[in-house]
Write an enzyme that holds these catalytic residues in place. Structure first.
Site, PDB file in Angstrom:
ATOM      1  N   HIS A 208       0.806  -1.228   0.000  1.00  6.17           N
ATOM      2  CA  HIS A 208       0.000   0.000   0.000  1.00  6.17           C
ATOM      3  C   HIS A 208       0.837   1.274   0.000  1.00  6.17           C
ATOM      4  O   HIS A 208       0.407   2.298   0.546  1.00  6.17           O
ATOM      5  CB  HIS A 208      -0.998  -0.014   1.169  1.00  6.17           C
ATOM      6  CG  HIS A 208      -2.175  -0.913   0.921  1.00  6.17           C
ATOM      7  ND1 HIS A 208      -2.439  -2.041   1.668  1.00  6.17           N
ATOM      8  CD2 HIS A 208      -3.164  -0.857   0.002  1.00  6.17           C
ATOM      9  CE1 HIS A 208      -3.538  -2.644   1.212  1.00  6.17           C
ATOM     10  NE2 HIS A 208      -3.989  -1.953   0.206  1.00  6.17           N
ATOM     11  N   HIS A 309      -6.327  -3.619 -11.150  1.00  8.46           N
ATOM     12  CA  HIS A 309      -6.805  -3.412  -9.782  1.00  8.46           C
ATOM     13  C   HIS A 309      -8.278  -3.028  -9.891  1.00  8.46           C
ATOM     14  O   HIS A 309      -8.610  -1.869 -10.062  1.00  8.46           O
ATOM     15  CB  HIS A 309      -6.004  -2.271  -9.146  1.00  8.46           C
ATOM     16  CG  HIS A 309      -6.555  -1.800  -7.837  1.00  8.46           C
ATOM     17  ND1 HIS A 309      -7.505  -0.798  -7.740  1.00  8.46           N
ATOM     18  CD2 HIS A 309      -6.284  -2.177  -6.570  1.00  8.46           C
ATOM     19  CE1 HIS A 309      -7.791  -0.595  -6.471  1.00  8.46           C
ATOM     20  NE2 HIS A 309      -7.074  -1.408  -5.748  1.00  8.46           N
TER      21      HIS A 309
HETATM   22 MG   LIG Z   1      -3.065  -2.300  -3.905  1.00 10.19          MG
END
Ligand SMILES: [Mg+2]
Length: 385
Positions: A208, A309
């Protein structure tokens, strides 16, 4: 055919990870309606993007919705002096998906047929465990076995978000450090998950974008030793390609990046400088169906696999899958959970991700219909309805 309205819908969805989803409805004077999605990671961002969509409605009302390339460029260039990536690109993405839905419906063809046709029968997925259920080792094993038994052969998790209080929160970056205690707990979790899956499930780690260079390198090596990991995603924040290169030179785990990059142009330095093994644009953020197809083709020229994603809502995963079913250089599409039943409230027929792959129907456009009763009942005031 002309566009008559473009509406951002923010729809409350209690019990889901995001808590709310943002969809885009484009209406036409011929009665054909298209849908897109732009669910972002914060409520503030959703409302900001909704404001941009409202401005784009003023620009695009009266335009022919089938002139998708023209609309994309006209919209994009209107933001050139404030920066055409970020909020502008997200708003364009949601509208672009809805325009492809309209084009498919107007021609009675699924979107993938308009992108060159299928190169595979269905779309391989990877998915996440529900980490709120990680209360003890037995619960971790049960959640992971649920994924394995569902037929998915790759899963992704973040070994560190459960460590609130031990480090900065999930989307935060202050110094990029992580305590040794948090590192140990994350490594133990990774080892437990590998022990549970056995050697043949691919384990993907999402960092992240929270770490500085030495911390990212140390963590990656620790997790590799703990659990034989198959990729290390966003090791550092997206602003520095130099930092990404430094990490890349010091680890031997494949790197995935791209969910915070927008448009084909932001992927050029990644490809030219060989900074990632996997490219993961989000169809609802990077520029829509039009842009995902272009980015995928750029990656194809470098033999780099694309792995969108697309882990927010139902239109997100379906739109990305329409492009990927036509894309030779494809790894997997991301979904939020192996059980996608929380999406069913938004759409008339449930998605089919049985066996760990998404099946697209041959219905026109995206091939899904929104549940308008649910949307109207749960739209926030001023956003849809
Ligand atoms: Mg990610």
């Amino acid at each position: 055919m002309k566009i008559t309205s473009i509406t951002p819908w923010i729809v409350e969805a209690k019990g889901t990870y995001f808590g709310e989803f943002m969809f885009v409805e484009v209406k036409t004077d011929e009665g054909i309606v298209g849908w897109g999605e732009v669910t972002t990671s914060t409520k503030l961002a959703n409302r900001s993007v909704a404001g941009v969509i409202r401005q784009l409605e003023e620009l695009l009302k009266g335009s022919d919705p089938t002139q998708i390339e023209s609309i994309w460029n006209r919209s994009f260039r209107n933001f050139t002096y404030m920066g055409s990536r970020g909020a502008a690109c997200l708003a364009i993405s949601g509208i672009d998906i809805a325009l492809w839905d309209i084009l498919g419906k107007s021609l009675n063809r699924p979107i993938y047929a308009l992108l060159g046709g299928k190169v595979r029968d269905d779309v391989l997925l990877y998915t996440h465990p529900d980490q709120t259920k990680f209360t003890d080792p037995g619960a971790v094993k049960e959640e992971i076995m649920g994924i394995v038994e569902s037929g998915h052969t790759a899963l992704k998790f973040d070994p560190f978000p459960h460590l609130r209080g031990l480090q900065v929160r999930r989307n935060g970056y202050l110094d990029g450090e992580l305590s040794r205690e948090a590192e140990r707990i994350g490594a133990e979790l990774t080892a437990l998950i590998r022990e549970t899956t056995g050697p043949e499930i691919e384990i993907l780690i999402d960092a992240h974008g929270r770490f500085n260079v030495p911390t990212a390198v140390r963590l990656c090596n620790r997790l590799k030793d703990a659990g034989q990991i198959d990729w290390f995603e966003e090791p550092v924040p997206p602003e520095s390609y130099h930092a990404l290169r430094q990490v890349r030179e010091q680890i031997d785990v494949p790197i995935a990046v791209g969910e915070r990059l927008h448009t084909r142009w932001e992927f050029v330095p990644i490809l030219e400088n060989q900074l990632a093994d996997y490219i993961m644009p989000d169809v609802t953020w990077a520029g829509g169906i039009s842009e995902l197809k272009k980015i995928a083709t750029m990656c194809e020229a470098y033999y780099v696999p694309v792995t969108p994603h697309d882990a927010s809502g139902p239109i997100n995963v379906v739109a990305g899958s329409h492009v990927m079913i036509t894309t030779p250089n494809f790894y997997r599409v991301e979904t939020s959970l192996h059980d996608l039943s929380s999406y069913n409230r938004f759409i008339q027929e449930p998605l089919d991700n049985s066996g760990g792959s998404l099946k697209l129907t041959d219905k026109p456009g995206l091939g899904i219909e929104m549940d308008m009763d649910f949307l109207r009942a749960h739209a926030l005031d001023g956003y849809g309805g």
